[in-house]
Design a protein around this motif. Structure first.
Motif, PDB file in Angstrom:
ATOM      1  N   VAL A   1     -39.174 -11.431 -14.040  1.00 52.51           N
ATOM      2  CA  VAL A   1     -40.541 -11.919 -13.893  1.00 52.51           C
ATOM      3  C   VAL A   1     -40.889 -12.082 -12.420  1.00 52.51           C
ATOM      4  CG1 VAL A   1     -42.179 -13.719 -14.528  1.00 52.51           C
ATOM      5  CG2 VAL A   1     -40.315 -13.130 -16.093  1.00 52.51           C
ATOM      6  N   TYR A   2     -41.954 -11.418 -11.989  1.00 50.26           N
ATOM      7  CA  TYR A   2     -42.421 -11.482 -10.604  1.00 50.26           C
ATOM      8  C   TYR A   2     -43.670 -12.357 -10.543  1.00 50.26           C
ATOM      9  CZ  TYR A   2     -39.264  -7.587  -9.707  1.00 50.26           C
ATOM     10  OH  TYR A   2     -38.154  -6.791  -9.587  1.00 50.26           O
ATOM     11  N   VAL A   3     -43.640 -13.363  -9.672  1.00 50.33           N
ATOM     12  CA  VAL A   3     -44.777 -14.257  -9.486  1.00 50.33           C
ATOM     13  C   VAL A   3     -45.122 -14.318  -8.001  1.00 50.33           C
ATOM     14  CG1 VAL A   3     -44.418 -15.680 -11.544  1.00 50.33           C
ATOM     15  CG2 VAL A   3     -43.192 -16.230  -9.439  1.00 50.33           C
ATOM     16  N   TRP A   4     -46.407 -14.522  -7.700  1.00 44.25           N
ATOM     17  CA  TRP A   4     -46.835 -14.521  -6.308  1.00 44.25           C
ATOM     18  C   TRP A   4     -48.120 -15.323  -6.164  1.00 44.25           C
ATOM     19  CZ3 TRP A   4     -51.083 -10.939  -4.936  1.00 44.25           C
ATOM     20  CH2 TRP A   4     -51.581 -10.243  -6.051  1.00 44.25           C
ATOM     21  N   ASP A   5     -48.316 -15.857  -4.991  1.00 41.63           N
ATOM     22  CA  ASP A   5     -49.579 -16.509  -4.650  1.00 41.63           C
ATOM     23  C   ASP A   5     -50.450 -15.497  -3.931  1.00 41.63           C
ATOM     24  OD1 ASP A   5     -48.758 -18.893  -5.727  1.00 41.63           O
ATOM     25  OD2 ASP A   5     -48.426 -19.911  -3.810  1.00 41.63           O
ATOM     26  N   LEU A   6     -51.631 -15.247  -4.470  1.00 40.75           N
ATOM     27  CA  LEU A   6     -52.541 -14.307  -3.830  1.00 40.75           C
ATOM     28  C   LEU A   6     -52.873 -14.765  -2.413  1.00 40.75           C
ATOM     29  CD1 LEU A   6     -52.864 -13.738  -6.939  1.00 40.75           C
ATOM     30  CD2 LEU A   6     -55.215 -13.090  -6.432  1.00 40.75           C
ATOM     31  N   PRO A   7     -53.148 -13.856  -1.485  1.00 40.94           N
ATOM     32  CA  PRO A   7     -53.570 -14.247  -0.134  1.00 40.94           C
ATOM     33  C   PRO A   7     -54.742 -15.216  -0.204  1.00 40.94           C
ATOM     34  CG  PRO A   7     -53.184 -11.886  -0.209  1.00 40.94           C
ATOM     35  CD  PRO A   7     -53.091 -12.381  -1.634  1.00 40.94           C
ATOM     36  N   GLY A   8     -54.627 -16.311   0.545  1.00 40.21           N
ATOM     37  CA  GLY A   8     -55.667 -17.325   0.538  1.00 40.21           C
ATOM     38  C   GLY A   8     -55.424 -18.436  -0.461  1.00 40.21           C
ATOM     39  N   TYR A   9     -54.360 -18.340  -1.251  1.00 38.86           N
ATOM     40  CA  TYR A   9     -54.084 -19.294  -2.320  1.00 38.86           C
ATOM     41  C   TYR A   9     -52.666 -19.850  -2.213  1.00 38.86           C
ATOM     42  CZ  TYR A   9     -58.250 -17.266  -4.460  1.00 38.86           C
ATOM     43  OH  TYR A   9     -59.534 -16.835  -4.686  1.00 38.86           O
ATOM     44  N   GLY A  10     -52.486 -21.065  -2.735  1.00 35.09           N
ATOM     45  CA  GLY A  10     -51.155 -21.639  -2.837  1.00 35.09           C
ATOM     46  C   GLY A  10     -50.410 -21.672  -1.520  1.00 35.09           C
ATOM     47  N   ALA A  11     -49.205 -21.084  -1.526  1.00 28.70           N
ATOM     48  CA  ALA A  11     -48.351 -21.089  -0.340  1.00 28.70           C
ATOM     49  C   ALA A  11     -48.562 -19.872   0.555  1.00 28.70           C
ATOM     50  CB  ALA A  11     -46.880 -21.149  -0.766  1.00 28.70           C
ATOM     51  N   SER A  12     -49.418 -18.943   0.140  1.00 29.14           N
ATOM     52  CA  SER A  12     -49.675 -17.750   0.949  1.00 29.14           C
ATOM     53  C   SER A  12     -50.642 -18.067   2.086  1.00 29.14           C
ATOM     54  CB  SER A  12     -50.215 -16.621   0.077  1.00 29.14           C
ATOM     55  OG  SER A  12     -49.207 -16.136  -0.801  1.00 29.14           O
ATOM     56  N   ALA A  13     -50.800 -17.108   2.982  1.00 30.55           N
ATOM     57  CA  ALA A  13     -51.580 -17.327   4.208  1.00 30.55           C
ATOM     58  C   ALA A  13     -53.036 -17.655   3.924  1.00 30.55           C
ATOM     59  CB  ALA A  13     -51.495 -16.085   5.089  1.00 30.55           C
ATOM     60  N   GLN A  14     -53.584 -18.540   4.739  1.00 26.89           N
ATOM     61  CA  GLN A  14     -55.013 -18.885   4.741  1.00 26.89           C
ATOM     62  C   GLN A  14     -55.471 -18.886   6.197  1.00 26.89           C
ATOM     63  OE1 GLN A  14     -54.812 -22.826   3.060  1.00 26.89           O
ATOM     64  NE2 GLN A  14     -55.235 -22.124   0.992  1.00 26.89           N
ATOM     65  N   TYR A  15     -56.513 -18.130   6.525  1.00 24.35           N
ATOM     66  CA  TYR A  15     -56.994 -18.133   7.898  1.00 24.35           C
ATOM     67  C   TYR A  15     -58.437 -17.638   7.958  1.00 24.35           C
ATOM     68  CZ  TYR A  15     -55.615 -13.173   7.559  1.00 24.35           C
ATOM     69  OH  TYR A  15     -55.455 -11.870   7.170  1.00 24.35           O
ATOM     70  N   GLU A  16     -59.105 -18.008   9.007  1.00 25.50           N
ATOM     71  CA  GLU A  16     -60.501 -17.616   9.204  1.00 25.50           C
ATOM     72  C   GLU A  16     -60.616 -16.095   9.310  1.00 25.50           C
ATOM     73  OE1 GLU A  16     -64.228 -18.459  12.316  1.00 25.50           O
ATOM     74  OE2 GLU A  16     -62.284 -19.449  12.585  1.00 25.50           O
ATOM     75  N   GLY A  17     -61.615 -15.532   8.652  1.00 22.04           N
ATOM     76  CA  GLY A  17     -61.817 -14.092   8.678  1.00 22.04           C
ATOM     77  C   GLY A  17     -60.974 -13.328   7.682  1.00 22.04           C
ATOM     78  N   GLN A  18     -60.190 -14.015   6.881  1.00 18.71           N
ATOM     79  CA  GLN A  18     -59.300 -13.379   5.913  1.00 18.71           C
ATOM     80  C   GLN A  18     -60.095 -12.729   4.781  1.00 18.71           C
ATOM     81  OE1 GLN A  18     -56.750 -16.206   3.914  1.00 18.71           O
ATOM     82  NE2 GLN A  18     -55.142 -14.694   3.554  1.00 18.71           N
ATOM     83  N   ASP A  19     -59.690 -11.534   4.389  1.00 17.37           N
ATOM     84  CA  ASP A  19     -60.311 -10.850   3.255  1.00 17.37           C
ATOM     85  C   ASP A  19     -59.563 -11.254   1.990  1.00 17.37           C
ATOM     86  OD1 ASP A  19     -61.499  -9.199   1.402  1.00 17.37           O
ATOM     87  OD2 ASP A  19     -61.173  -7.340   2.511  1.00 17.37           O
ATOM     88  N   VAL A  20     -60.198 -12.101   1.192  1.00 16.90           N
ATOM     89  CA  VAL A  20     -59.589 -12.552  -0.060  1.00 16.90           C
ATOM     90  C   VAL A  20     -60.434 -12.107  -1.253  1.00 16.90           C
ATOM     91  CG1 VAL A  20     -58.392 -14.505   0.984  1.00 16.90           C
ATOM     92  CG2 VAL A  20     -60.739 -14.802   0.158  1.00 16.90           C
ATOM     93  N   SER A  21     -61.259 -11.095  -1.057  1.00 18.68           N
ATOM     94  CA  SER A  21     -62.125 -10.607  -2.125  1.00 18.68           C
ATOM     95  C   SER A  21     -61.299  -9.995  -3.250  1.00 18.68           C
ATOM     96  CB  SER A  21     -63.088  -9.565  -1.577  1.00 18.68           C
ATOM     97  OG  SER A  21     -62.381  -8.396  -1.196  1.00 18.68           O
ATOM     98  N   LEU A  22     -61.922  -9.839  -4.392  1.00 16.79           N
ATOM     99  CA  LEU A  22     -61.254  -9.209  -5.518  1.00 16.79           C
ATOM    100  C   LEU A  22     -60.857  -7.773  -5.208  1.00 16.79           C
ATOM    101  CD1 LEU A  22     -63.468 -10.680  -8.358  1.00 16.79           C
ATOM    102  CD2 LEU A  22     -61.024 -11.056  -8.075  1.00 16.79           C
ATOM    103  N   GLY A  23     -61.650  -7.113  -4.377  1.00 19.97           N
ATOM    104  CA  GLY A  23     -61.285  -5.766  -3.958  1.00 19.97           C
ATOM    105  C   GLY A  23     -60.002  -5.752  -3.154  1.00 19.97           C
ATOM    106  N   ALA A  24     -59.883  -6.668  -2.209  1.00 21.17           N
ATOM    107  CA  ALA A  24     -58.680  -6.741  -1.384  1.00 21.17           C
ATOM    108  C   ALA A  24     -57.463  -7.144  -2.202  1.00 21.17           C
ATOM    109  CB  ALA A  24     -58.894  -7.726  -0.235  1.00 21.17           C
ATOM    110  N   GLN A  25     -57.655  -8.083  -3.141  1.00 20.67           N
ATOM    111  CA  GLN A  25     -56.519  -8.572  -3.926  1.00 20.67           C
ATOM    112  C   GLN A  25     -55.927  -7.470  -4.796  1.00 20.67           C
ATOM    113  OE1 GLN A  25     -55.377 -11.360  -3.127  1.00 20.67           O
ATOM    114  NE2 GLN A  25     -56.967 -12.888  -2.745  1.00 20.67           N
ATOM    115  N   ALA A  26     -56.761  -6.583  -5.308  1.00 17.35           N
ATOM    116  CA  ALA A  26     -56.252  -5.466  -6.109  1.00 17.35           C
ATOM    117  C   ALA A  26     -55.375  -4.552  -5.262  1.00 17.35           C
ATOM    118  CB  ALA A  26     -57.406  -4.676  -6.716  1.00 17.35           C
TER     119      ALA A  26
END
Length: 276
Positions: free
Chosen positions: A56-81
């Motif tokens: 089982v592979y689990v992950w925090d999407l960019p911008g969420y949880g323990a993953s990176a959060q920063y100004e200007g970050q692309d966290v759109s649904l397009g980027a997440q795919a």
């Protein structure tokens, strides 16, 4: 309640992604995708249950949880795919099963329909998939992001707690609620909370909704009957658009099915994954 750690990292185009894997390395792979405003933490019990027979592979999407959060970050649904596709390559997974919740459903569907990602099976749990979507609160926060982003930290925390808490029909354990709220209440987390809302809109499902009839793999649609974020009628509609899709209703569960009906969801996913 707090023994959930993502101990590995992946450097993606939207910043560092935290992830981990559970279960035997040689077992059939399954990838779990969370939604908003949550993290992989909501999958913890289901992941451990599935790991008896799966990798089982689990992950925090960019911008969420323990993953990176920063100004200007692309966290759109397009980027997440795109990030999901890159992770599949990083993990060396050719055709895993995927289970996706909330807007993780849109992420997985875009990966499959627009990026050509290959899945063995796909389970969609109360997914963001059909227009129109976005609760009144979600649209309000997105439309007034600058004003809400300027709230004093204690008011922001209260808003996020109330918002996340409303995803459960049965009520969240205080420690679980604390864990889900915490990533949004740091110096980087407060602007990240509003950033992810403003970057996502209906166009990301509009681009794929007309193609659901092209899905050529086994699909399970799970839905909480008491979901007030996305009504259960959408589950019936979505299952009707996907050839051969199975609909499984989880009685008494709200939008956050993993917390409201973890045993029932684990059982439904286990049966679905064992079919091949």
């Amino acid at each position: 309640m707090n023994d959930w750690t993502l101990d590995r990292t992946f450097a993606g185009p939207s910043g560092e992604v935290r992830w981990t894997a559970l279960g035997p390395a040689e077992a059939p792979p399954v990838v779990l995708v969370h939604g908003t405003p949550f993290s992989s933490y909501v999958w913890r019990g289901i992941a451990r249950g599935l790991s008896q027979d799966h990798r089982v592979y689990v992950w925090d999407l960019p911008g969420y949880g323990a993953s990176a959060q920063y100004e200007g970050q692309d966290v759109s649904l397009g980027a997440q795919a795109g990030v999901l596709c890159e992770l599949l390559d990083h993990w060396g997974l050719v055709e895993p099963a995927v289970a996706a919740h909330d807007f993780g459903g849109c992420v997985a569907l875009r990966a499959r329909l627009l990026h050509g990602a290959r899945f063995r099976r796909l389970a969609l749990v109360d997914p963001v998939a059909l227009a129109p979507w976005g609760s009144p609160a979600y649209r309000l926060l997105g439309g007034r992001a600058e004003a809400f982003g300027a709230l004093p930290p204690e008011l922001h925390r209260a808003l996020v707690r109330e918002y996340i808490g409303s995803a459960s029909h049965r009520g969240l354990h205080p420690a679980v609620l604390d864990r889900l709220v915490a990533p949004w209440c740091t110096g980087s987390g407060q602007p990240a909370f509003y950033r992810q809302i403003t970057q996502n809109d209906q166009r990301f499902t509009d681009e794929i909704q007309h193609r659901y009839g092209q899905l050529d793999l086994p699909v399970l649609v799970c839905w909480g009957t008491e979901d007030t974020w996305i009504p259960v009628t959408r589950g019936h509609e979505l299952a009707g658009l996907i050839p051969g899709a199975e609909l499984r209703l989880l009685e008494g569960a709200g939008h956050l099915v993993q917390e409201d009906a973890p045993a029932e969801l684990t059982a439904a996913l286990t049966r679905f994954l064992r079919r091949g």
